[in-house]
Design a protein around this motif. Structure first.
Motif, mmCIF file in Angstrom:
data_model
loop_
_atom_site.group_PDB
_atom_site.id
_atom_site.type_symbol
_atom_site.label_atom_id
_atom_site.label_comp_id
_atom_site.label_asym_id
_atom_site.label_seq_id
_atom_site.Cartn_x
_atom_site.Cartn_y
_atom_site.Cartn_z
ATOM 1 N N GLN A 189 -2.385 5.342 5.872
ATOM 2 C CA GLN A 189 -1.576 4.139 6.068
ATOM 3 C C GLN A 189 -1.178 3.912 7.521
ATOM 4 O O GLN A 189 -0.670 2.856 7.875
ATOM 5 N N VAL A 240 0.879 -1.163 0.000
ATOM 6 C CA VAL A 240 0.000 0.000 0.000
ATOM 7 C C VAL A 240 0.916 1.212 0.000
ATOM 8 O O VAL A 240 1.755 1.361 0.890
ATOM 9 N N TYR A 243 -9.889 2.955 1.091
ATOM 10 C CA TYR A 243 -9.023 3.115 -0.075
ATOM 11 C C TYR A 243 -9.782 3.804 -1.215
ATOM 12 O O TYR A 243 -9.259 4.705 -1.872
ATOM 13 N N LEU A 276 -2.427 0.236 -4.754
ATOM 14 C CA LEU A 276 -2.479 -1.051 -4.063
ATOM 15 C C LEU A 276 -1.872 -2.104 -4.963
ATOM 16 O O LEU A 276 -2.106 -2.104 -6.180
#
Length: 230
Positions: A39, A32, A49, A103
């Protein structure tokens, strides 16, 4: 190794598709990056996300389909999840996505190990990531990372095609077209074009010579069969 860019989308469905894989044990979240303070949280949901990607994308209303969803796939199990992760990171950098939120999700549910990449085509300053000749650049950049010489690959494919027992020029061209080349006659040459550029060429006279040799071999085979059957 191959790379495929899926059609762009207005929504970030690629996030849910990949998180579904991780939740069912068919995938693993490998990286990520670029999501800022988000995060720092350990229990993130797919919607977190998606919301972040939509927030970044909303800066540029002209980009109607901001989702980037791409796949890099290995042959069989030749590359590990760690190797594919590094390859994906390098590829994203080459394509202009190094500082983008993205991602990386490794999938293990097919015979070929592969990794999915989901990001946005809009950067945090509202500028659209360059998408000109995207599919061609995607393959070219992957080849560079893999240190594959595109011209040498084309020459190898050409040599293999010339060794086939071809009977017509159209048949010869079909062999190369099936490998993704565009064939163009230029004067006395047949040019092999791929990734938007000429990679190799062969004299038409050589193709004709190979066809004639194949025809002679066919005649000899028929004659030999007839002699043996007497």
């Amino acid at each position: 190794m191959i790379v495929k860019i899926l059609p762009p989308s207005a929504k970030f469905g690629g996030v849910r598709y990949n998180t579904n894989k991780t939740e069912t044990g068919r995938g693993e979240l490998m990286e990520v990056s670029g999501f800022g303070p988000l995060q720092a949280y350990s229990q993130l949901k797919p919607e977190d996300y998606v919301n972040y990607l939509e927030m970044v994308s909303a800066v540029n209303k002209r980009v109607k389909k901001p989702q980037l969803h791409a796949i890099i796939s290995a042959k069989g199990k030749s590359s590990s999840k760690e190797e594919l992760t590094e390859l994906a990171k390098n590829w994203l950098e080459k394509m202009g996505y190094k500082d983008q939120p993205y991602l990386l999700v490794f999938h293990n549910d097919t015979k070929n190990n592969h990794i999915h990449m989901v990001s946005t085509r809009v950067d945090k300053q509202g500028k659209k990531i360059n998408s000109a000749f995207e599919k061609i650049r995607a393959i070219t950049q992957l080849n560079k990372i893999m240190q594959q010489d595109e011209h040498q690959m084309a020459r190898n494919d050409l040599d293999k095609a010339l060794k086939y027992n071809i009977s017509t020029q159209a048949q010869f061209m079909m062999i190369l077209e099936n490998k993704g080349y565009i064939l163009k006659e230029n004067a006395d040459l047949l040019e092999l074009i791929k990734f938007g550029k000429k990679l190799a060429e062969v004299p038409l006279a050589e193709v004709k010579h190979r066809i004639e040799c194949a025809q002679i071999n066919d005649v000899r085979a028929v004659q030999l069969t007839a002699i043996l059957q007497k």
